[in-house]
Design a protein around this motif. Structure first.
Motif, short mmCIF file in Angstrom:
data_model
loop_
_atom_site.label_atom_id
_atom_site.label_comp_id
_atom_site.label_asym_id
_atom_site.label_seq_id
_atom_site.Cartn_x
_atom_site.Cartn_y
_atom_site.Cartn_z
N GLU A 7 -13.34 -75.25 59.51
CA GLU A 7 -13.70 -75.85 58.22
C GLU A 7 -12.68 -76.92 57.81
O GLU A 7 -13.05 -77.98 57.32
CB GLU A 7 -13.82 -74.77 57.14
CG GLU A 7 -15.03 -73.88 57.33
CD GLU A 7 -15.11 -72.78 56.29
OE1 GLU A 7 -14.34 -72.79 55.31
OE2 GLU A 7 -15.96 -71.89 56.49
N HIS A 8 -11.41 -76.63 58.03
CA HIS A 8 -10.36 -77.62 57.73
C HIS A 8 -10.55 -78.84 58.63
O HIS A 8 -10.47 -79.98 58.15
CB HIS A 8 -8.98 -77.00 57.94
CG HIS A 8 -7.86 -77.98 57.78
ND1 HIS A 8 -7.42 -78.42 56.55
CD2 HIS A 8 -7.11 -78.64 58.70
CE1 HIS A 8 -6.44 -79.29 56.71
NE2 HIS A 8 -6.24 -79.44 58.02
N HIS A 11 -13.38 -80.89 57.48
CA HIS A 11 -12.99 -81.62 56.27
C HIS A 11 -12.16 -82.85 56.63
O HIS A 11 -12.38 -83.95 56.10
CB HIS A 11 -12.22 -80.70 55.33
CG HIS A 11 -11.62 -81.41 54.16
ND1 HIS A 11 -12.37 -81.86 53.09
CD2 HIS A 11 -10.34 -81.77 53.90
CE1 HIS A 11 -11.58 -82.47 52.23
NE2 HIS A 11 -10.33 -82.42 52.70
#
Length: 108
Positions: A7-8, A11
């Motif tokens: 997820e990071h 992003h």
């Protein structure tokens, strides 16, 4: 703590799969040069610089365990903070895990 945070990474790359592949490719290419310097017998300044760079790259991708191991190894160069050889062994182990996690991400 997680080895890899997709997820990071998503992003940081705006969810662009092509960019993710490019970043992972650049990371892998750099790992080969860093691995040569990440040894107890290496010149300490060069080893610390490689650790610092690897730590930043790991954080950008979301490789949290690797980043933490690099930070610990950087501190181990201070004679009061620990054993450089053991800390570098932890970095190499975390790097192996990180590369496996990136493989799974790319092919999973």
């Amino acid at each position: 703590m997680t080895v890899f945070d997709p997820e990071h990474f998503a992003h940081m790359t705006g969810g662009d799969v092509g960019l993710q592949r490019e970043v992972v490719g650049m990371f892998r290419a750099q790992v080969a040069s860093w691995a040569l310097v990440l040894a107890p017998e290496s010149e300490p300044r060069a080893c610390r610089a490689a650790l610092h760079t690897l730590k930043g790259s790991a954080r950008g991708i979301g490789l949290w365990v690797l980043a933490e191991c690099c930070e610990t190894a950087e501190a181990a160069f201070d004679p009061t903070d620990g054993d450089v050889a053991a800390a570098l062994a932890d970095v190499h182990a975390a790097l192996t895990e990180a590369l496996a996690a990136l493989d799974a991400f790319e092919h999973g």
